[in-house]
Design an enzyme around this catalytic site. Structure first.
Site, PDB file in Angstrom:
ATOM      1  N   GLU A 243     -40.319  -4.529 -20.879  1.00  0.00           N
ATOM      2  CA  GLU A 243     -38.991  -4.156 -20.392  1.00  0.00           C
ATOM      3  C   GLU A 243     -37.928  -4.787 -21.285  1.00  0.00           C
ATOM      4  OE1 GLU A 243     -38.215  -5.876 -16.332  1.00  0.00           O
ATOM      5  OE2 GLU A 243     -40.337  -6.339 -16.468  1.00  0.00           O
TER       6      GLU A 243
ATOM      7  N   CYS B 144     -41.973  -5.017 -14.394  1.00  0.00           N
ATOM      8  CA  CYS B 144     -43.128  -5.893 -14.629  1.00  0.00           C
ATOM      9  C   CYS B 144     -44.468  -5.262 -14.254  1.00  0.00           C
ATOM     10  CB  CYS B 144     -42.963  -7.203 -13.871  1.00  0.00           C
ATOM     11  SG  CYS B 144     -41.367  -7.952 -14.128  1.00  0.00           S
TER      12      CYS B 144
ATOM     13  N   HIS C 233     -47.983 -10.952  -9.282  1.00  0.00           N
ATOM     14  CA  HIS C 233     -46.865 -11.036 -10.230  1.00  0.00           C
ATOM     15  C   HIS C 233     -46.053 -12.292  -9.893  1.00  0.00           C
ATOM     16  CE1 HIS C 233     -43.414 -10.383 -12.609  1.00  0.00           C
ATOM     17  NE2 HIS C 233     -42.619 -10.200 -11.571  1.00  0.00           N
TER      18      HIS C 233
HETATM   19  N1  CAA Z   1     -35.279 -29.418  -3.621  1.00  0.00           N
HETATM   20  C1  CAA Z   1     -36.265 -28.565  -3.226  1.00  0.00           C
HETATM   21  N2  CAA Z   1     -36.070 -27.231  -3.087  1.00  0.00           N
HETATM   22  C2  CAA Z   1     -34.842 -26.742  -3.366  1.00  0.00           C
HETATM   23  C3  CAA Z   1     -33.789 -27.572  -3.781  1.00  0.00           C
HETATM   24  C4  CAA Z   1     -34.048 -28.969  -3.900  1.00  0.00           C
HETATM   25  N3  CAA Z   1     -33.092 -29.820  -4.289  1.00  0.00           N
HETATM   26  N4  CAA Z   1     -32.704 -26.805  -3.976  1.00  0.00           N
HETATM   27  C5  CAA Z   1     -33.066 -25.532  -3.696  1.00  0.00           C
HETATM   28  N5  CAA Z   1     -34.360 -25.494  -3.335  1.00  0.00           N
HETATM   29  C6  CAA Z   1     -35.155 -24.333  -2.973  1.00  0.00           C
HETATM   30  C7  CAA Z   1     -34.432 -23.353  -2.079  1.00  0.00           C
HETATM   31  O1  CAA Z   1     -34.545 -23.706  -0.708  1.00  0.00           O
HETATM   32  C8  CAA Z   1     -35.160 -22.071  -2.419  1.00  0.00           C
HETATM   33  O2  CAA Z   1     -36.418 -22.028  -1.779  1.00  0.00           O
HETATM   34  P1  CAA Z   1     -36.725 -20.925  -0.645  1.00  0.00           P
HETATM   35  O3  CAA Z   1     -36.434 -19.602  -1.270  1.00  0.00           O
HETATM   36  O4  CAA Z   1     -38.151 -21.144  -0.340  1.00  0.00           O
HETATM   37  O5  CAA Z   1     -35.766 -21.237   0.450  1.00  0.00           O
HETATM   38  C9  CAA Z   1     -35.471 -22.227  -3.905  1.00  0.00           C
HETATM   39  O6  CAA Z   1     -35.390 -23.620  -4.177  1.00  0.00           O
HETATM   40  C10 CAA Z   1     -34.485 -21.519  -4.822  1.00  0.00           C
HETATM   41  O7  CAA Z   1     -33.194 -21.945  -4.483  1.00  0.00           O
HETATM   42  P2  CAA Z   1     -32.029 -20.884  -4.320  1.00  0.00           P
HETATM   43  O8  CAA Z   1     -32.490 -19.729  -3.463  1.00  0.00           O
HETATM   44  O9  CAA Z   1     -30.791 -21.586  -3.936  1.00  0.00           O
HETATM   45  O10 CAA Z   1     -31.934 -20.413  -5.836  1.00  0.00           O
HETATM   46  P3  CAA Z   1     -30.952 -19.406  -6.507  1.00  0.00           P
HETATM   47  O11 CAA Z   1     -30.196 -18.601  -5.499  1.00  0.00           O
HETATM   48  O12 CAA Z   1     -30.161 -20.137  -7.527  1.00  0.00           O
HETATM   49  O13 CAA Z   1     -31.963 -18.449  -7.286  1.00  0.00           O
HETATM   50  C11 CAA Z   1     -33.260 -16.468  -7.258  1.00  0.00           C
HETATM   51  C12 CAA Z   1     -33.127 -17.884  -6.736  1.00  0.00           C
HETATM   52  C13 CAA Z   1     -32.173 -15.585  -6.604  1.00  0.00           C
HETATM   53  C14 CAA Z   1     -34.625 -15.915  -6.923  1.00  0.00           C
HETATM   54  C15 CAA Z   1     -33.017 -16.479  -8.788  1.00  0.00           C
HETATM   55  O14 CAA Z   1     -33.934 -17.322  -9.415  1.00  0.00           O
HETATM   56  C16 CAA Z   1     -33.082 -15.113  -9.414  1.00  0.00           C
HETATM   57  O15 CAA Z   1     -32.159 -14.307  -9.340  1.00  0.00           O
HETATM   58  N6  CAA Z   1     -34.204 -14.828 -10.134  1.00  0.00           N
HETATM   59  C17 CAA Z   1     -34.375 -13.574 -10.844  1.00  0.00           C
HETATM   60  C18 CAA Z   1     -34.861 -12.468  -9.954  1.00  0.00           C
HETATM   61  C19 CAA Z   1     -36.281 -12.735  -9.490  1.00  0.00           C
HETATM   62  O16 CAA Z   1     -37.077 -13.381 -10.141  1.00  0.00           O
HETATM   63  N7  CAA Z   1     -36.619 -12.148  -8.330  1.00  0.00           N
HETATM   64  C20 CAA Z   1     -37.979 -12.224  -7.812  1.00  0.00           C
HETATM   65  C21 CAA Z   1     -38.428 -10.911  -7.221  1.00  0.00           C
HETATM   66  S1  CAA Z   1     -38.112  -9.589  -8.373  1.00  0.00           S
HETATM   67  C22 CAA Z   1     -39.448  -9.671  -9.472  1.00  0.00           C
HETATM   68  O17 CAA Z   1     -40.431 -10.298  -9.216  1.00  0.00           O
HETATM   69  C23 CAA Z   1     -39.336  -8.918 -10.785  1.00  0.00           C
HETATM   70  C24 CAA Z   1     -39.054  -9.877 -11.884  1.00  0.00           C
HETATM   71  O18 CAA Z   1     -39.964 -10.375 -12.523  1.00  0.00           O
HETATM   72  C25 CAA Z   1     -37.654 -10.209 -12.174  1.00  0.00           C
END
Ligand code: CAA
Length: 443
Positions: free
Chosen positions: A83, A120, A244
């Site tokens: 991709e 993916c 994945h």
């Molecule tokens: N100690 C321990 N854990 C902590 C923490 C700390 N100090 N701070 C945060 N966390 C935890 C949160 O609780 C959260 O866990 P849960 O989801 O289990 O509650 C985790 O860490 C992540 O924290 P946030 O949700 O606050 O993180 P974020 O909002 O900054 O980002 C995300 C998370 C939105 C997934 C981001 O990484 C993102 O956009 N990623 C890209 C998209 C992606 O990978 N999506 C996955 C499905 S799509 C897919 O699989 C296709 C692909 O390959 C892209």
């Protein structure tokens, strides 16, 4: 019926490493544990300035061909899943074939080449295409080379930035395979979604939180569809479940969903009920869908702590995350890294012939969105093939990026022609990107 499946695999990581808790987190003003515990990541792999999807794919394929003693005439098909393609017309497989033709006698002019795209899940779709081609008897004794290669980079400042990665997985699909046989049964969950997309842009537009929900919904549908054709999956039937892995925390959620699903109406559900004091909610027990979903959420929260689940997770899912934890998301290659991690874990446990015939439940996912579930059966050459991987050496020799170097390298891979950055590692007898117009030469 002759077995068809994955006969050989090679993994090529980008040569740079970004330490998430120690280099990335402080600059972002975040708690390092958000990365290590929350997302489940230690580091990301990045391509050096002379690496790209073509060089990583070609370098992986070259090692695979050399190790297996394969010549171009033995390969009837080259499919690249990516991709991160930079060309809307000419498939990346032609660029990779061009690289390989520099170093082998013979060429791939007889080979059918293509590029598979569905985010993916495309790596698995390319394997499915190769499987179908062989099963249809069109391969004339030749094997298929499937390469999943990506530079999974996000805009700086996007929440996805923490989950980046870059690398390629090359796989040979053949009759009488050494590593795993693919099952004919597959299940799909597929729906038009806009959770993650790249319309004419290098970095994706992502609705991160929604993408997590879409992943789980499509994966559940795929599992139900798979069970409709293959019958119910039992906890004991599966040795590992490579999914994945955009980041390990995602698979932690998917694992819990999958476990609830496969234990429903089974003796394991009774055992869990005895431990946590409740059975799984059934939809007909609730007045509304919302009330049922809330009950499921509460049940899952308790299930997380159940000993049965924790043991299953530690044995079946956790070992699949070992590589992705230290390289990040490789998009199309990610589920294939998860399979490799599982098999490496089995080898490290000392398993050998007793592992032959065991099953892997493979969950692939692509945004946009589609999930596929299929089973694979371990074959008797699995251990030798997995022990031939040199990924530990590659990981060990990655160059550790300072944050400022990371930003420069990131700009280079955004095709920012104004950025001139010196290479940080030295190429060694490998394909390198030497600039548009003189692309991909062998050092
Ligand atoms: N100690 C321990 N854990 C902590 C923490 C700390 N100090 N701070 C945060 N966390 C935890 C949160 O609780 C959260 O866990 P849960 O989801 O289990 O509650 C985790 O860490 C992540 O924290 P946030 O949700 O606050 O993180 P974020 O909002 O900054 O980002 C995300 C998370 C939105 C997934 C981001 O990484 C993102 O956009 N990623 C890209 C998209 C992606 O990978 N999506 C996955 C499905 S799509 C897919 O699989 C296709 C692909 O390959 C892209």
């Amino acid at each position: 019926m002759t077995a068809v499946g994955i006969d050989a695999i090679e993994i090529r990581t980008g040569k740079l490493r970004l330490d998430l808790p120690n280099t990335f987190a402080p600059k972002k003003g975040e708690d390092p544990e958000k990365y290590t515990k929350g997302l489940g990541l230690e580091a990301s792999s990045f391509p050096d300035v002379y690496e790209d999807i073509v060089t990583m794919g070609a370098n992986a394929a070259k090692r695979l061909m050399d190790r297996k003693g394969i010549a171009p005439e033995d390969v009837g098909r080259i499919d690249v899943a990516t991709e991160s393609a930079f060309d809307h017309a000419k498939p990346v497989s032609t660029y990779i074939a061009g690289c390989l033709e520099q170093v082998y006698d013979g060429d791939f002019r007889h080979a059918n080449k293509g590029e598979r795209k569905f985010a993916c899940v495309a790596g698995t779709q390319a394997i499915d295409d190769a499987y179908n081609w062989i099963r249809a008897g069109r391969n004339r004794g030749r094997s298929a080379l499937v390469i999943a290669t990506d530079t999974a980079l996000y805009e700086r400042g996007d929440p996805g930035e923490a989950t980046q990665g870059a690398g390629a997985v090359a796989m040979l699909v053949d009759e009488d395979p050494s590593i795993v046989e693919l099952s004919t049964d597959q299940g799909y969950g597929s729906m038009d979604e806009t959770d993650f997309l790249k319309p004419n842009q290098q970095f994706p537009s992502v609705d991160g939180k929604r993408s997590v929900q879409v992943y789980l919904s499509r994966m559940r549908e795929a599992l139900e569809d798979y069970e409709a054709v293959a019958g119910p999956v039992g906890v004991e039937d599966v040795s590992y479940a490579p999914f994945h892995t955009p980041f390990p925390g995602m698979v932690r959620k998917a694992g819990l969903f999958a476990y609830r699903h496969i234990t429903r109406d089974s003796p394991v559900e009774d055992e869990i009920a005895a431990a946590i004091g409740r059975r799984q909610p059934r939809e007909d027990e609730y007045d509304s869908r919302e009330a049922y979903e809330e009950a499921i959420r509460e049940y899952m929260d308790e299930l997380k702590g159940a000993e049965q689940y924790r043991e299953w997770y530690a044995e079946t899912i956790e070992p699949t995350l070992e590589l992705s934890r230290v390289v990040g998301n490789w998009y199309t290659g990610s589920v294939h890294l998860a399979r490799a991690s599982a098999l490496r874990h089995a080898a490290a446990r000392g398993l050998d012939s007793e592992f032959v015939g065991r099953r892997l439940l493979v969950g692939s996912y692509g945004s946009g969105a589609q999930a596929e579930i299929h089973a694979e059966t371990v074959r008797d050459g699995w251990r030798e093939e997995i022990e031939a991987l040199d990924i530990d050496d590659q990981l060990e020799s990655r160059y550790d990026l300072a944050f400022e170097e990371y930003e420069q390298v990131h700009d280079v891979h955004d095709f920012d022609k104004s950025v001139e950055v010196e290479e940080l590692t030295a190429p060694e007898a490998e394909f390198v990107f030497t600039g548009w117009g003189r692309m991909n030469e062998r050092t």
